[in-house]
Motif scaffolding. Structure first.
Motif, PDB file in Angstrom:
ATOM      1  N   CYS A 266       0.865  -1.183   0.000  1.00 58.86           N
ATOM      2  CA  CYS A 266       0.000   0.000   0.000  1.00 58.86           C
ATOM      3  C   CYS A 266       0.900   1.230   0.000  1.00 58.86           C
ATOM      4  O   CYS A 266       1.803   1.342   0.826  1.00 58.86           O
ATOM      5  CB  CYS A 266      -0.872  -0.038   1.258  1.00 58.86           C
ATOM      6  SG  CYS A 266      -1.566   1.558   1.726  1.00 58.86           S
ATOM      7  N   CYS A 269       0.946   2.933   3.730  1.00 61.60           N
ATOM      8  CA  CYS A 269       1.524   2.304   4.933  1.00 61.60           C
ATOM      9  C   CYS A 269       2.543   1.209   4.634  1.00 61.60           C
ATOM     10  O   CYS A 269       3.228   0.743   5.533  1.00 61.60           O
ATOM     11  CB  CYS A 269       0.403   1.735   5.809  1.00 61.60           C
ATOM     12  SG  CYS A 269      -0.324   0.229   5.117  1.00 61.60           S
ATOM     13  N   CYS A 286      -6.616  -1.674   1.430  1.00 64.46           N
ATOM     14  CA  CYS A 286      -5.568  -1.866   2.417  1.00 64.46           C
ATOM     15  C   CYS A 286      -6.231  -2.081   3.781  1.00 64.46           C
ATOM     16  O   CYS A 286      -6.885  -1.173   4.288  1.00 64.46           O
ATOM     17  CB  CYS A 286      -4.638  -0.670   2.478  1.00 64.46           C
ATOM     18  SG  CYS A 286      -3.486  -0.812   3.861  1.00 64.46           S
ATOM     19  N   ARG A 288      -5.027  -2.123   6.665  1.00 62.91           N
ATOM     20  CA  ARG A 288      -4.503  -1.256   7.719  1.00 62.91           C
ATOM     21  C   ARG A 288      -5.076   0.155   7.611  1.00 62.91           C
ATOM     22  O   ARG A 288      -5.425   0.775   8.590  1.00 62.91           O
ATOM     23  CB  ARG A 288      -2.988  -1.153   7.628  1.00 62.91           C
ATOM     24  CG  ARG A 288      -2.266  -2.397   8.085  1.00 62.91           C
ATOM     25  CD  ARG A 288      -0.812  -2.037   8.355  1.00 62.91           C
ATOM     26  NE  ARG A 288       0.053  -3.144   7.991  1.00 62.91           N
ATOM     27  CZ  ARG A 288       1.368  -3.070   7.938  1.00 62.91           C
ATOM     28  NH1 ARG A 288       1.988  -1.922   8.183  1.00 62.91           N
ATOM     29  NH2 ARG A 288       2.094  -4.104   7.632  1.00 62.91           N
ATOM     30  N   CYS A 289      -5.111   0.679   6.390  1.00 60.99           N
ATOM     31  CA  CYS A 289      -5.555   2.076   6.194  1.00 60.99           C
ATOM     32  C   CYS A 289      -7.076   2.213   6.129  1.00 60.99           C
ATOM     33  O   CYS A 289      -7.601   3.288   6.362  1.00 60.99           O
ATOM     34  CB  CYS A 289      -4.960   2.626   4.910  1.00 60.99           C
ATOM     35  SG  CYS A 289      -3.160   2.730   4.945  1.00 60.99           S
TER      36      CYS A 289
HETATM   37 ZN   LIG Z   1      -2.216   1.042   3.829  1.00 60.48          ZN
END
Ligand SMILES: [Zn+2]
Length: 294
Positions: A266, A269, A286, A288-289
């Motif tokens: 990504c 991140c 993503c 995480r994001c």
């Molecule tokens: Zn990310």
């Protein structure tokens, strides 16, 4: 599938290249591309008509003809128009045999020609469509308007405000991505740009639309306009089959952050992009994001 930026690119090209010309004749290599009426009837009706203007509504292309008729065209999966000189030669299978434009002949995606319009300016307008899902309908103004009324607001129209988008999200309890792709709610966004818009907005594609915060809506509103604008400037995405009227690729694919980048980092991140299925469509994000809101 061509989405708003790709159809807009074709519309802008055709607006410059064919408006004011007359249709001399039409050849079909695959007559079934014309829906609802026999090809012979279609051919007779459009012969001699002048091309008044070219417009786009959602992912539809509309070529307005003299005599109150319109060509309503949906490019579906792989349809795209090309312009060439009238002396160009095309085989019975729809392959370019001879043309002054090397892009047309060299690119495999351009070798599935189904219909050719001969124009009075010494050019031809040819549509290639590998998958044969694209269609052309001959409709009058009323039929056209009735059909186009079923679409949601255009992302660049004055009626598409941040408040309007908030109301659209609040009206549905479904995945945010499904709302973006529902043509009756918002016009023109498909799989590629929905993934890119949601990533840029840090909103998970499965987040329930009615639960999105005001901040999420603000971000999505801003990114709908930003992503589509840049994609139009880049003449669309050609990671698959889309080509412009010169038979050339668009370059937005080089800028994409998540679409068809499964397992790649990504850009925000560095974590791996994931692929899931939303509404039957491959979806990239993503984890995480983009956190899911249930
Ligand atoms: Zn990310």
């Amino acid at each position: 599938m061509p989405e708003l930026p790709e159809v807009e690119t074709i519309k802008n090209d055709l607006d410059k290249k064919i408006v004011g010309t007359k249709i001399v004749s039409v050849d079909a290599l695959w007559p079934d591309i014309v829906k609802d009426i026999p090809f012979e009837v279609f051919s007779r009706q459009v012969q001699g008509a002048e091309i008044i203007n070219v417009s786009r509504r959602a992912k539809n292309l509309v070529i307005k003809l003299s005599g109150g008729l319109n060509l309503l065209i949906h490019l579906k999966m792989t349809g795209h128009f090309m312009i060439a000189e009238d002396s160009a030669e095309i085989s019975e299978e729809g392959k370019w045999l001879k043309t002054e434009n090397p892009n047309l002949k060299e690119d495999r995606q351009n070798q599935f020609i189904r219909i050719v319009f001969h124009l009075d300016n010494g050019k031809i307008l040819a549509m290639s469509d590998m998958r044969k899902f694209a269609y052309i309908k001959l409709v009058d103004d009323k039929e056209l308007n009735d059909f186009l009324d079923g679409y949601g607001p255009e992302p660049f129209s004055p009626e598409f405000t941040e408040e309007k988008l908030a109301a659209i999200f609040k009206s549905k309890n479904i995945a945010a991505k499904k709302v973006l792709m529902d043509q009756s709610l918002i016009a023109g966004i498909g799989n590629i740009y929905a993934d890119e818009i949601l990533w840029a907005s840090r909103v998970h594609p499965l987040s329930v639309s009615s639960k999105l915060s005001d901040k999420d809506t603000k971000e999505i509103y801003k990114n709908i306009k930003k992503v589509l604008k840049v994609a139009i400037e880049r003449r669309g995405t050609s990671t698959s089959d889309f080509r412009d009227t010169d038979g050339k690729k668009g370059s937005y694919g080089d800028l994409r952050n998540v679409y068809r980048r499964t397992d790649l980092p990504c850009p925000m991140c560095g974590g791996p992009v994931e692929r899931i299925t939303v509404g039957g469509r491959g979806t990239h994000f993503c984890p995480r994001c983009q956190k899911e809101i249930r």
